[in-house]
Design a protein around this motif. Structure first.
Motif, PDB file in Angstrom:
ATOM      1  N   PHE A 336       0.846  -1.190   0.000  1.00  0.00           N
ATOM      2  CA  PHE A 336       0.000   0.000   0.000  1.00  0.00           C
ATOM      3  C   PHE A 336       0.885   1.245   0.000  1.00  0.00           C
ATOM      4  O   PHE A 336       2.076   1.192   0.348  1.00  0.00           O
ATOM      5  CB  PHE A 336      -0.902   0.046   1.240  1.00  0.00           C
ATOM      6  N   GLY A 337       0.286   2.359  -0.345  1.00  0.00           N
ATOM      7  CA  GLY A 337       0.965   3.637  -0.159  1.00  0.00           C
ATOM      8  C   GLY A 337       1.131   3.924   1.323  1.00  0.00           C
ATOM      9  O   GLY A 337       0.300   3.515   2.137  1.00  0.00           O
ATOM     10  N   LYS A 339       1.009   5.095   4.983  1.00  0.00           N
ATOM     11  CA  LYS A 339      -0.100   5.663   5.744  1.00  0.00           C
ATOM     12  C   LYS A 339       0.192   7.124   6.089  1.00  0.00           C
ATOM     13  O   LYS A 339       1.270   7.459   6.581  1.00  0.00           O
ATOM     14  CB  LYS A 339      -0.313   4.858   7.017  1.00  0.00           C
ATOM     15  N   LYS A 342      -0.700  11.032   1.338  1.00  0.00           N
ATOM     16  CA  LYS A 342      -1.719  10.969   0.289  1.00  0.00           C
ATOM     17  C   LYS A 342      -1.099  10.905  -1.101  1.00  0.00           C
ATOM     18  O   LYS A 342      -1.640  10.247  -1.999  1.00  0.00           O
ATOM     19  CB  LYS A 342      -2.647  12.176   0.392  1.00  0.00           C
ATOM     20  N   GLN A 345      -0.124   7.283  -1.708  1.00  0.00           N
ATOM     21  CA  GLN A 345      -1.314   6.472  -1.958  1.00  0.00           C
ATOM     22  C   GLN A 345      -1.873   6.734  -3.358  1.00  0.00           C
ATOM     23  O   GLN A 345      -2.308   5.797  -4.033  1.00  0.00           O
ATOM     24  CB  GLN A 345      -2.359   6.774  -0.893  1.00  0.00           C
ATOM     25  N   CYS A 390      -4.355  -1.963  -4.075  1.00  0.00           N
ATOM     26  CA  CYS A 390      -3.006  -2.277  -3.615  1.00  0.00           C
ATOM     27  C   CYS A 390      -2.305  -3.132  -4.657  1.00  0.00           C
ATOM     28  O   CYS A 390      -2.853  -3.445  -5.724  1.00  0.00           O
ATOM     29  CB  CYS A 390      -3.043  -2.997  -2.266  1.00  0.00           C
TER      30      CYS A 390
END
Length: 703
Positions: A336-337, A339, A342, A345, A390
């Protein structure tokens, strides 16, 4: 530093006389409560977590709690049986076997548990406080309304969770005031309640402890300029059923792990030549085939350096080139990007959509940490919904790890299927749809064997065996219980729906049994005429093989001496030709010894067969030849440490021959193996002599 404890659980177990009455199923409340308590403790042990468990006995003969010391005359028949500690098998062994004749107040037991959590626990930082109450509320509480409200407010302030197991308290129209109070405790503390049947169904299988996934943070590098901060989580991973095994010394008296002895390991280096211990001047080496290659300190500069932890994209390829058989490794990860970032992500989402649109996957090189060996992975796009985007990361094989297997082509006319056959298979697939395997009335979910939710039968059986062995050290392991074997059965609705399509397939696909023809193996005593006849029969089955004339020696040739190939038939032949018995006996014993001493496969069936025949000849005639040889032979076996052969002689009853005319008890003098029971009353043969081929005996010995 105090130990990290996620949850502390105190079980209030009612063992008073109000729990001794049996219900319709034939079990008392006490028996169900003890069984449920054992299962809860066993589940905690198997999860190998850091949760603590304590036990309070309600209705005990003793009164042992801090509240009774503070308020004399109150809180009677409540015993703090086990303080909060890591669950162990000793907890289960020490549980009471039968109910008492006393009664206790369940409300007082709740106050005792709460007081112990507040004042009796030290060194533990903020655990979740859970109290499990197991009582049937047939012994009423003496608390008044003001005391109940005050206690309930205190439980809310201290964040206690009260669970009630064993009694149905969900009935709103219950006239039992104790049940109404217990229901208020459960609802106000966000607890749960369930009868024993539902609880035991929930505890039916062992479950792994829920652990939050550890993130792996790194930058996804694409080319020299693009770096995307990402986080990887393990989605699936192959792990051992029990990770930590602690070796201990068993106490022979208590059949438990010894508290005074332990297993310790020590590594020493020995000189191969003089067996001396080497403490210094050690040079590490590596095995390369049968050689040991030394590795000096100066050679460290030649070691391949993988670099710091990284995730670098080497390139992109079409998804069809990365097939299922090209993936390996021990699990699957999701990327995932980062946390809170932004931009990262959004970049990962853009990459996923581009890979899906172009039908590509990324090939990346991953170094998990500094100094770790690099591995190659495939990054594949995952887009289940707008919120779940993802990349899935799976390890791919190197060239040397791929095994190519060739299969014959199936796109031939003789393998072509008709439309009826294809439609029959389609009907079978529809009938065996696992997503609709149960009726709505029986199960909450209609799907059978859902992915990532189906329990492993082998893992459950191993954990059951561990629990059984801990409680029953000297007993053999049981068979898998019926609940585990149910996991192997086809759902009844699937089996019912598939019956008709299966019968249709049997009519459309006619299967013919293929008989494998074997060549007939000829014995050595077969004549040339019989061989030619069998060869003609074999030639009919194998008409593509050339016909070969076999030359097998027959009985008509001149045999001068007993051979190890067929000692019995040679003995009979030489005896019929008038050869002296003393010479035949000497040759027979020599053949038997050769069969035993020169046999590398340790198969002595032919030698034992010859010994049995030789002994029977001695029973019929003169036993001295057999007895004199056997005495020297057993001494030789004892010197050669052939105890296996001595045991076979005893087992097959091939010991000395004794009869009333020839008292041969002198043969037991200085015999290293024979005892007082070595002689038999062999005045006449007790069974009919049969010539069984040694090849047949060897066949049954090898089975």
């Amino acid at each position: 530093m105090p130990p990290k404890v996620e949850q502390g659980t105190i079980i209030i177990l009612d063992i008073g006389r109000n729990t001794s009455a049996k219900d319709k199923s034939g079990k008392s409340f006490f028996e169900n409560a003890i069984e449920c308590t054992k299962r809860i403790i066993e589940r905690k042990i198997m999860s190998q977590g850091n949760d603590l468990i304590g036990i309070i006995l309600l209705g005990s003969k003793k009164t042992k709690n801090s509240m009774a010391e503070q308020c004399p005359g109150a809180f009677k028949h409540i015993e703090l049986f086990v303080e909060l500690e890591i669950p162990s098998w000793k907890m289960i062994r020490d549980l009471p076997d039968m109910p008492t004749k006393s009664k206790g107040d369940w409300f007082d037991a709740l106050i005792v548990a709460a007081d112990y959590f507040k004042n009796g626990v030290s060194g533990i930082k903020n655990p979740n406080k859970r109290i499990i109450l197991m009582t049937n509320f047939e012994s009423p509480s003496s608390v008044d309304e003001n005391g109940f409200d005050q206690a309930l407010n205190g439980f809310k302030e201290e964040d206690f969770q009260v669970d009630v197991i064993g009694c149905d308290i969900n009935s709103e129209n219950s006239k039992n005031n104790d049940i109404n109070m217990a229901r208020n405790f459960v609802e106000s503390t966000n607890g749960v309640t369930a009868p024993f049947n539902d609880t035991m169904r929930y505890l039916l299988f062992h479950k792994k402890k829920h652990v939050n996934a550890m993130p792996w943070n790194v930058d996804l590098c694409i080319g020299p300029n693009i770096k995307i901060p990402i986080t990887s989580y393990i989605r699936l991973k192959d792990e051992p059923i029990v990770k930590k095994w602690t070796k201990a010394v068993r106490d022979p008296i208590t059949d438990t792990a010894s508290s005074t002895e332990a297993v310790s390991k020590k590594t020493i280096h020995l000189n191969v030549e003089n067996k001396n211990v080497v403490n210094n001047e050690l040079i590490k080496g590596y095995h390369y085939g049968q050689e040991i290659i030394p590795f000096f300190e100066c050679d460290k500069s030649l070691i391949y350096e993988s670099g710091p932890k990284s995730l670098i994209v080497y390139g992109f390829t079409h998804s069809s080139k990365v097939k299922f058989q090209n993936l390996n490794g021990d699990g699957l990860s999701y990327v995932f990007g980062r946390k809170g970032d932004k931009k990262a992500q959004y970049a990962v989402r853009c990459l996923v959509e581009c890979l899906l649109e172009l039908d590509l996957v990324a090939i990346v090189r991953r170094v998990y940490n500094n100094g770790y060996a690099p591995r190659m992975f495939a990054l594949m796009p995952v887009l289940d919904s707008n919120d779940f985007v993802c990349l899935s990361m799976a390890s791919i094989c190197f060239k040397e790890e791929i095994k190519y297997m060739s299969f014959p082509a199936t796109e031939l006319k003789k393998f072509a299927c008709t439309n009826d056959q294809v439609n029959a298979f389609k009907d079978l697939i529809k009938a065996m749809d696992l997503t609709n395997a149960y009726d709505d009335s029986e199960f909450d979910d209609n799907e059978a064997f859902p992915i990532a939710e189906t329990i492993s039968p082998s893992a459950q059986y191993i954990l059951d065996c561990i629990a059984f062995r801990a409680m029953n050290p000297g007993k053999p392991l049981p068979q898998p219980r019926s609940d585990i074997m149910m996991l192997f059965k086809v759902p009844p609705l699937i089996e019912k729906r598939a019956a008709v399509p299966l019968e249709r397939l049997k009519t459309l696909f006619v299967l013919n049994k293929v008989e494998v023809k074997h060549r007939i193996k000829k014995s050595q005593d077969a004549s040339v005429t019989d061989t030619s006849i069998q060869a003609e029969g074999a030639n009919e089955a194998y008409n593509d093989m050339p016909k070969v004339e076999l030359c097998i020696p027959t009985k008509s040739e001149n045999i001068q001496k007993i051979r190890t190939i067929s000692p019995i038939s040679d003995y009979k032949y030489l005896l019929s030709k008038g050869k002296p018995l003393n010479e035949i006996a000497l040759e027979m014993t020599g053949a038997i010894e050769s069969l035993i001493y020169s046999n590398l496969d340790q198969h002595c069936s032919k030698a034992l067969e010859a010994m049995m025949f030789f002994r029977m000849e001695g029973v019929k005639g003169d036993p001295s030849y057999y007895n004199n040889w056997l005495k020297n032979f057993k001494t030789e076996l004892y010197d050669r440490k052939r105890s296996d052969m001595l045991e076979l002689i005893k087992e097959k009853q091939l010991n000395y021959i004794w009869n009333q005319e020839n008292n041969l008890s002198k043969y037991d003098i200085n015999d290293p193996e024979e005892e007082s029971q070595i002689y038999e009353m062999d005045t006449a043969p007790s069974f009919t002599e049969m010539d069984v081929s040694s090849e047949v005996n060897n066949l049954f010995n090898d089975m």
